[in-house]
Design a protein around this motif. Structure first.
Motif, PDB file in Angstrom:
ATOM      1  N   LEU A 119       1.073  -1.235  -0.015  1.00 57.17           N
ATOM      2  CA  LEU A 119       0.136   0.142   0.052  1.00 57.17           C
ATOM      3  C   LEU A 119       0.801   1.429  -0.018  1.00 57.17           C
ATOM      4  O   LEU A 119       0.458   2.101  -0.813  1.00 57.17           O
ATOM      5  CB  LEU A 119      -0.889   0.100   1.214  1.00 57.17           C
ATOM      6  N   ARG A 120       1.843   1.336   0.697  1.00 55.06           N
ATOM      7  CA  ARG A 120       2.698   2.416   0.674  1.00 55.06           C
ATOM      8  C   ARG A 120       3.479   2.631  -0.449  1.00 55.06           C
ATOM      9  O   ARG A 120       3.735   3.646  -1.088  1.00 55.06           O
ATOM     10  CB  ARG A 120       3.854   2.347   1.923  1.00 55.06           C
ATOM     11  N   VAL A 121       3.943   1.537  -0.994  1.00 56.00           N
ATOM     12  CA  VAL A 121       4.842   1.620  -2.344  1.00 56.00           C
ATOM     13  C   VAL A 121       3.857   2.272  -3.546  1.00 56.00           C
ATOM     14  O   VAL A 121       4.081   3.242  -4.165  1.00 56.00           O
ATOM     15  CB  VAL A 121       5.599   0.485  -2.429  1.00 56.00           C
ATOM     16  N   ALA A 122       2.719   1.865  -3.470  1.00 53.52           N
ATOM     17  CA  ALA A 122       1.645   2.332  -4.337  1.00 53.52           C
ATOM     18  C   ALA A 122       1.374   3.709  -4.258  1.00 53.52           C
ATOM     19  O   ALA A 122       1.012   4.448  -4.964  1.00 53.52           O
ATOM     20  CB  ALA A 122       0.366   1.264  -4.490  1.00 53.52           C
ATOM     21  N   PHE A 123       1.041   4.039  -2.811  1.00 52.72           N
ATOM     22  CA  PHE A 123       0.566   5.373  -2.615  1.00 52.72           C
ATOM     23  C   PHE A 123       1.644   6.592  -3.026  1.00 52.72           C
ATOM     24  O   PHE A 123       1.264   7.302  -3.666  1.00 52.72           O
ATOM     25  CB  PHE A 123       0.232   5.365  -1.153  1.00 52.72           C
ATOM     26  N   PHE A 124       2.889   5.898  -2.749  1.00 50.86           N
ATOM     27  CA  PHE A 124       4.023   7.131  -2.822  1.00 50.86           C
ATOM     28  C   PHE A 124       4.384   7.163  -4.309  1.00 50.86           C
ATOM     29  O   PHE A 124       4.536   8.165  -4.845  1.00 50.86           O
ATOM     30  CB  PHE A 124       5.259   6.448  -2.119  1.00 50.86           C
ATOM     31  N   ASP A 125       4.316   5.858  -5.095  1.00 49.07           N
ATOM     32  CA  ASP A 125       4.641   5.965  -6.481  1.00 49.07           C
ATOM     33  C   ASP A 125       3.340   6.863  -7.106  1.00 49.07           C
ATOM     34  O   ASP A 125       3.739   7.627  -7.979  1.00 49.07           O
ATOM     35  CB  ASP A 125       4.363   4.532  -7.054  1.00 49.07           C
ATOM     36  N   THR A 126       2.030   6.603  -6.646  1.00 43.50           N
ATOM     37  CA  THR A 126       1.226   7.590  -7.357  1.00 43.50           C
ATOM     38  C   THR A 126       1.477   9.002  -7.156  1.00 43.50           C
ATOM     39  O   THR A 126       1.154   9.888  -7.929  1.00 43.50           O
ATOM     40  CB  THR A 126      -0.299   7.161  -6.881  1.00 43.50           C
ATOM     41  N   ILE A 127       1.755   9.293  -5.854  1.00 40.51           N
ATOM     42  CA  ILE A 127       2.184  10.768  -5.776  1.00 40.51           C
ATOM     43  C   ILE A 127       3.467  11.168  -6.397  1.00 40.51           C
ATOM     44  O   ILE A 127       2.973  12.335  -6.759  1.00 40.51           O
ATOM     45  CB  ILE A 127       2.502  10.852  -3.956  1.00 40.51           C
TER      46      ILE A 127
END
Length: 453
Positions: free
Chosen positions: A250-258
């Motif tokens: 979740l964190r990797v996907a969130f930061f990547d989207t940001i």
């Protein structure tokens, strides 16, 4: 490599996000968004990143954690446990990583070229001409040489290993990288074109979506999250047992989207200011931005900072791809040293760079419609093969691990929400992902046949 664990938790996050925040975010994402009409495609991308990319990313991390192996040996291990054969499917992500690394190195060489151009201009040794990119594209030998330098730098970092090479590299590089990104976003969004760009990016006009837009969004989600390359299986094998993998995913996907949006905020206002058009050509950014920086007040220093930032992003992603290839070779051939595996992989990738490096010279007449060879290679790999390879990798994970093993890897007894999320994650991996990937492929093929792409 002495251990299959990261020394620090941030070591994994930095490299995982860094692997994702490569040229995919700063170079590829802006022109893909431009090709597909802006706001509606951005919404589609966010939706698929959370509902498709993140579940498959979690699955790849689990496969690595469960086997403590890179993707090919992980598939071999679960083949023994489950009685199923996954040898061919498991080799495809490694081949994909190698081929993508080869053409990616040519694009990274473009960045190195402009770093050198801006450095020389700052010292008054030369001036950046308006045809600098066109001259580079026509010089296949120079492109090959620059790609060689990039591969050599990547190789030096990777052969030193996870602890000695990658974690030390990201330890000093990522704070500087983040600082550059923030400065560039602030500088770009202060331009007069920002309002018009924001309207294009965030006002959805669904009529601008094409039959290929779903497939393009899927391909880019997988590309930017490093799903389907086996990279996250490799990284997952290094994660300590005390880390909750769904939270990590979740964190990797969130930061990547940001940071994907960071790439849009950096590139779109600059390109629109320089050319009065949205970016729809992979070479347009390299064509108009150097000249724009050359003419603006303080632009040489700003331009140098931009291309240094772009190169650091490219190097991050290249490290992730080469690490995947090297770790699979070392795991498969037990007697082979990491150094030898690295040099073998690097030289093979270098040989494969010949085709994209000569795309603007020897193969300049090789075109399909408006697309040149570089665009054709990119589209074939990322929009064509990558979704299918990612689907094959998720099949290995889903069929190779029992429901009980998946539940053990997914659920954290101290986090009640993980119990309620588990059935939804299973549905996403088992049903939603295959249906959406296949639908995207069918629509894309239909669009190609009818000319509505």
């Amino acid at each position: 490599m002495t251990s299959r664990n990261w020394h620090t938790r941030f070591g994994f996050y930095f490299l995982a996000v860094g692997s994702a925040f490569g040229l995919g975010n700063l170079w590829r994402f802006p022109y893909v968004v431009g090709e597909n009409g802006g706001g509606a495609f951005v919404l589609l991308y966010i939706f698929l990143a959370l509902t498709l990319g993140m579940p498959l990313l979690i699955g790849e991390l689990m496969l690595g954690r469960f086997t403590r192996q890179s993707v090919m040996m992980a598939a071999k291990k679960i083949s023994v446990n489950s009685g199923k054969k996954f040898k061919l499917l498991s080799a495809m992500p490694v081949v994909m990583s190698l081929v993508v690394l080869s053409y990616y190195s040519v694009i990274s060489g473009w960045v190195l070229h402009f770093i050198l151009q801006f450095s020389l201009s700052l010292f008054g040794s030369s001036q950046i001409g308006s045809g600098s990119m066109m001259s580079l594209l026509k010089n296949g030998g120079l492109q090959f040489g620059l790609a060689s330098v990039h591969l050599l730098i990547t190789l030096i970092v990777v052969v030193k290993g996870i602890q000695d090479g990658l974690e030390k590299w990201i330890g000093w590089m990522m704070p500087f990288f983040a600082f550059l990104v923030v400065i560039l976003i602030w500088r770009s969004t202060s331009l007069s074109t920002t309002t018009e760009v924001m309207r294009f990016l965030f006002y959805p006009d669904f009529s601008k979506l094409t039959l290929s837009s779903l497939n393009h969004a899927i391909g880019h989600v997988f590309f930017t999250l490093s799903v389907g390359f086996g990279t996250m299986v490799t990284f997952g094998s290094y994660i300590r047992d005390d880390q909750h993998l769904p939270t990590v995913g979740l964190r990797v996907a969130f930061f990547d989207t940001i940071v994907s949006f960071g790439g849009l905020f950096i590139v779109f206002p600059l390109v629109f200011k320089a050319s009065n058009q949205v970016i729809t050509d992979p070479a347009l950014m390299f064509d108009v931005l150097p000249q724009f920086f050359n003419e603006m007040n303080g632009g040489l220093l700003f331009g140098l900072a931009f291309f240094v930032c772009l190169y650091m992003a490219a190097l991050n992603a290249s490290i992730g791809l080469l690490e995947t290839i090297v770790s699979n070779i070392v795991d498969t051939f037990k007697g082979m040293s990491r150094s030898r595996a690295g040099w073998m992989s690097g030289l093979t990738a270098l040989f494969l760079t010949l085709l994209p490096a000569l795309s603007g010279s020897f193969f300049s007449e090789t075109r399909l419609g408006q697309k040149g060879l570089i665009e054709l290679i990119d589209s074939l790999l990322i929009n064509g093969f990558l979704p299918l390879v990612a689907l094959g990798l998720s099949f290995i994970f889903f069929k190779g691990l029992s429901l009980k093993e998946k539940e053990r890897l997914f659920i954290d007894k101290e986090k009640f929400v993980s119990y309620s999320m588990f059935p939804q994650w299973i549905f996403a991996v088992q049903w939603f992902a295959p249906v959406v990937i296949i639908l995207g492929w069918i629509l894309h093929l239909f669009g190609l046949l009818t000319g509505h792409v």
